[in-house]
Design a protein around this motif. Structure first.
Motif, mmCIF file in Angstrom:
data_model
loop_
_atom_site.group_PDB
_atom_site.id
_atom_site.type_symbol
_atom_site.label_atom_id
_atom_site.label_comp_id
_atom_site.label_asym_id
_atom_site.label_seq_id
_atom_site.Cartn_x
_atom_site.Cartn_y
_atom_site.Cartn_z
ATOM 1 N N ILE A 1 0.870 -1.172 0.000
ATOM 2 C CA ILE A 1 0.000 0.000 0.000
ATOM 3 C C ILE A 1 0.908 1.224 0.000
ATOM 4 O O ILE A 1 1.391 1.670 1.054
ATOM 5 N N THR A 2 1.160 1.780 -1.191
ATOM 6 C CA THR A 2 2.182 2.807 -1.352
ATOM 7 C C THR A 2 1.616 4.227 -1.475
ATOM 8 O O THR A 2 2.381 5.174 -1.629
ATOM 9 N N GLY B 1 13.816 2.852 11.864
ATOM 10 C CA GLY B 1 14.276 2.360 10.574
ATOM 11 C C GLY B 1 13.307 2.766 9.482
ATOM 12 O O GLY B 1 12.093 2.789 9.710
ATOM 13 N N THR B 2 13.821 3.095 8.305
ATOM 14 C CA THR B 2 12.978 3.487 7.177
ATOM 15 C C THR B 2 13.150 2.465 6.060
ATOM 16 O O THR B 2 14.276 2.149 5.661
ATOM 17 N N TYR B 3 12.025 1.967 5.563
ATOM 18 C CA TYR B 3 12.010 0.953 4.521
ATOM 19 C C TYR B 3 11.046 1.431 3.436
ATOM 20 O O TYR B 3 9.877 1.062 3.424
ATOM 21 N N GLY B 4 11.556 2.307 2.561
ATOM 22 C CA GLY B 4 10.681 2.891 1.546
ATOM 23 C C GLY B 4 9.662 3.816 2.200
ATOM 24 O O GLY B 4 10.012 4.775 2.894
ATOM 25 N N HIS B 5 8.396 3.489 2.020
ATOM 26 C CA HIS B 5 7.325 4.322 2.570
ATOM 27 C C HIS B 5 6.878 3.861 3.955
ATOM 28 O O HIS B 5 5.885 4.347 4.482
ATOM 29 N N ILE B 6 7.626 2.928 4.547
ATOM 30 C CA ILE B 6 7.316 2.429 5.889
ATOM 31 C C ILE B 6 8.396 2.891 6.855
ATOM 32 O O ILE B 6 9.589 2.700 6.629
ATOM 33 N N HIS B 7 7.973 3.518 7.931
ATOM 34 C CA HIS B 7 8.888 4.004 8.970
ATOM 35 C C HIS B 7 8.572 3.253 10.263
ATOM 36 O O HIS B 7 7.445 3.305 10.750
ATOM 37 N N ARG C 1 -6.675 -11.226 2.841
ATOM 38 C CA ARG C 1 -7.518 -10.131 2.369
ATOM 39 C C ARG C 1 -7.109 -8.781 2.948
ATOM 40 O O ARG C 1 -7.749 -7.761 2.677
ATOM 41 N N PHE C 2 -6.048 -8.756 3.734
ATOM 42 C CA PHE C 2 -5.726 -7.557 4.494
ATOM 43 C C PHE C 2 -5.414 -6.358 3.594
ATOM 44 O O PHE C 2 -5.869 -5.237 3.857
ATOM 45 N N CYS C 3 -4.634 -6.554 2.532
ATOM 46 C CA CYS C 3 -4.287 -5.436 1.655
ATOM 47 C C CYS C 3 -5.541 -4.838 1.015
ATOM 48 O O CYS C 3 -5.681 -3.616 0.925
ATOM 49 N N ARG C 4 -6.448 -5.696 0.590
ATOM 50 C CA ARG C 4 -7.685 -5.209 -0.012
ATOM 51 C C ARG C 4 -8.521 -4.466 1.026
ATOM 52 O O ARG C 4 -9.116 -3.425 0.747
ATOM 53 N N SER D 1 -6.984 -1.025 1.596
ATOM 54 C CA SER D 1 -7.249 -0.128 0.471
ATOM 55 C C SER D 1 -8.680 0.381 0.502
ATOM 56 O O SER D 1 -8.937 1.571 0.266
ATOM 57 N N ASN D 2 -9.616 -0.507 0.804
ATOM 58 C CA ASN D 2 -11.019 -0.095 0.903
ATOM 59 C C ASN D 2 -11.221 0.919 2.026
ATOM 60 O O ASN D 2 -11.948 1.908 1.868
ATOM 61 N N TRP D 3 -10.559 0.674 3.140
ATOM 62 C CA TRP D 3 -10.687 1.601 4.273
ATOM 63 C C TRP D 3 -10.120 2.975 3.923
ATOM 64 O O TRP D 3 -10.752 4.003 4.170
ATOM 65 N N LEU D 4 -8.951 2.999 3.322
ATOM 66 C CA LEU D 4 -8.321 4.280 2.980
ATOM 67 C C LEU D 4 -9.166 5.098 2.004
ATOM 68 O O LEU D 4 -9.177 6.327 2.059
ATOM 69 N N SER D 5 -9.887 4.406 1.123
ATOM 70 C CA SER D 5 -10.676 5.120 0.115
ATOM 71 C C SER D 5 -12.045 5.550 0.629
ATOM 72 O O SER D 5 -12.685 6.416 0.034
ATOM 73 N N THR D 6 -12.489 4.968 1.741
ATOM 74 C CA THR D 6 -13.840 5.283 2.237
ATOM 75 C C THR D 6 -13.843 5.786 3.680
ATOM 76 O O THR D 6 -14.913 6.049 4.229
ATOM 77 N N ALA D 7 -12.670 5.940 4.296
ATOM 78 C CA ALA D 7 -12.585 6.230 5.726
ATOM 79 C C ALA D 7 -13.286 7.535 6.087
ATOM 80 O O ALA D 7 -13.124 8.554 5.418
ATOM 81 N N LEU D 8 -14.073 7.460 7.150
ATOM 82 C CA LEU D 8 -14.745 8.629 7.694
ATOM 83 C C LEU D 8 -14.302 8.811 9.152
ATOM 84 O O LEU D 8 -14.031 7.839 9.851
#
Length: 346
Positions: A211-212, A227-233, A303-306, A309-316
């Motif tokens: 999830i980038t 530690g920093t690993y790309g977009h994960i800190h 199913r965690f990644c999906r 992604s659904n949460w990030l796009s609909t989060a209230l």
């Protein structure tokens, strides 16, 4: 008046609540502090009068409790010895934030005790429970740290002895600037603050790396250094680091403990919770949060990644401005129970 304040040391929520309440109780009484357990990362800004082993569990690495480590740490004889050796006769009142040694010692000595904790709210049948109740879990609510008088905390006041969450001053101060335009951006991109102590950071990174769209700030109990690993800190658990991340977080992903979700709700940050496996209290909290509209994921799997992604796009966001009733609660506790006569059990 002399009080003994017993604090459960598994997790930081009990410690955080005590830091808020201790100054209020000290306005009216002399207070000694007892802490038991071994899983907290911060202490009240002073040395406790008693620091005991107690009973607590160890976090696992994949979403549950490490039962082998928990059993290895269990010292039942030491626990019983501590109950019998603790002199609660010299106190007028014992206050226990789900701390078993002070609670059982008070019961043994006939000293009045108040359960000042989130767990005390579950002594009401009106607080939400999961569809399948746990007999063992319900017994823990009643007997792990028994009290004469409950004063509980929950997201909503389900009964008259249940108060709103105690929001620490550091979080209340964060809210003052959370929705204003910052003078200087702390972070380049949007980020989610992640606190899932029952999961090892390597388990989380396996999924979060996919999830980038945002950065992930993962606070880990097992990380020794950032530690920093790309977009994960990845950060070790620390109060300052967590508050810095939370101050500009766009999302919060955390367990279904009580304090972290309460703080996210207070700040109005979109929230997603994952209750620990085998931790009945967290499943009760998840049931309450779900009724309030907070999304809940039961476990991290294929199913965690999906789901993320659904949460990030609909989060209230759910924002509740929990009032600060700390002083009022402390005064009520002392007025109602501080003068109760000692009754030694037969």
């Amino acid at each position: 008046m002399k009080l003994l304040y017993g604090i459960q040391g598994t997790g930081n929520g009990h410690i955080s609540r005590a830091r808020t309440f201790l100054p209020e109780f000290r306005k009216h009484a002399e207070v000694d502090i007892l802490i038991s357990g071994h899983s907290y990362d911060c202490i009240p800004g002073e040395q406790p009068d008693y620091n005991l082993k107690g009973l607590s569990y160890a976090f696992g690495k994949n979403g549950g409790i490490d039962f082998l480590k928990s059993i290895y740490r269990l010292r039942p004889l030491r626990f019983l010895q501590d109950i019998h050796s603790l002199d609660t006769q010299k106190y007028d009142l014992v206050i226990s934030d789900f701390e078993p040694i002070s609670a059982w010692s008070a019961r043994r000595a006939g000293i009045p005790s108040v359960g000042l904790s989130h767990q005390a709210s579950f002594l009401s049948d009106l607080t939400p429970r999961p569809k399948k109740r746990s007999i063992a879990g319900e017994a823990i609510f009643s007997w792990y740290a028994p009290c004469d008088y409950p004063a509980g905390f929950h997201y909503l006041s389900y009964e008259d002895f249940i108060y709103p969450p105690v929001i620490r001053e550091e979080i209340r101060n964060l809210r003052l600037n959370l929705h204003s335009v910052p003078q200087k951006k702390l972070y380049e991109r949007e980020h989610a603050t992640v606190y899932l102590p029952a999961y090892h950071e390597s388990v989380l990174m396996k999924y979060l790396k996919n999830i980038t769209d945002i950065d992930w700030h993962v606070f880990s109990k097992t990380a020794d250094q950032p530690g920093t690993y790309g977009h994960i800190h990845v950060y070790p658990v620390s109060e300052d680091g967590y508050l810095n991340s939370l101050s500009s977080a766009s999302y919060v992903l955390c367990g279904a403990g009580f304090e972290a979700p309460s703080e996210a709700i207070y700040l109005g940050i979109p929230l997603l919770v994952i209750p620990m496996r085998g931790q009945y209290e967290q499943w009760c909290n998840a049931a309450a949060l779900q009724k309030m509209g907070v999304p809940v994921i039961e476990y991290i799997g294929d199913r965690f990644c999906r789901q993320l992604s659904n949460w990030l796009s609909t989060a209230l966001s759910l924002r509740i401005r929990f009032p600060d009733l700390t002083g009022e609660i402390a005064e009520n506790v002392l007025d109602r129970y501080g003068s109760v006569k000692h009754v030694r059990p037969a």
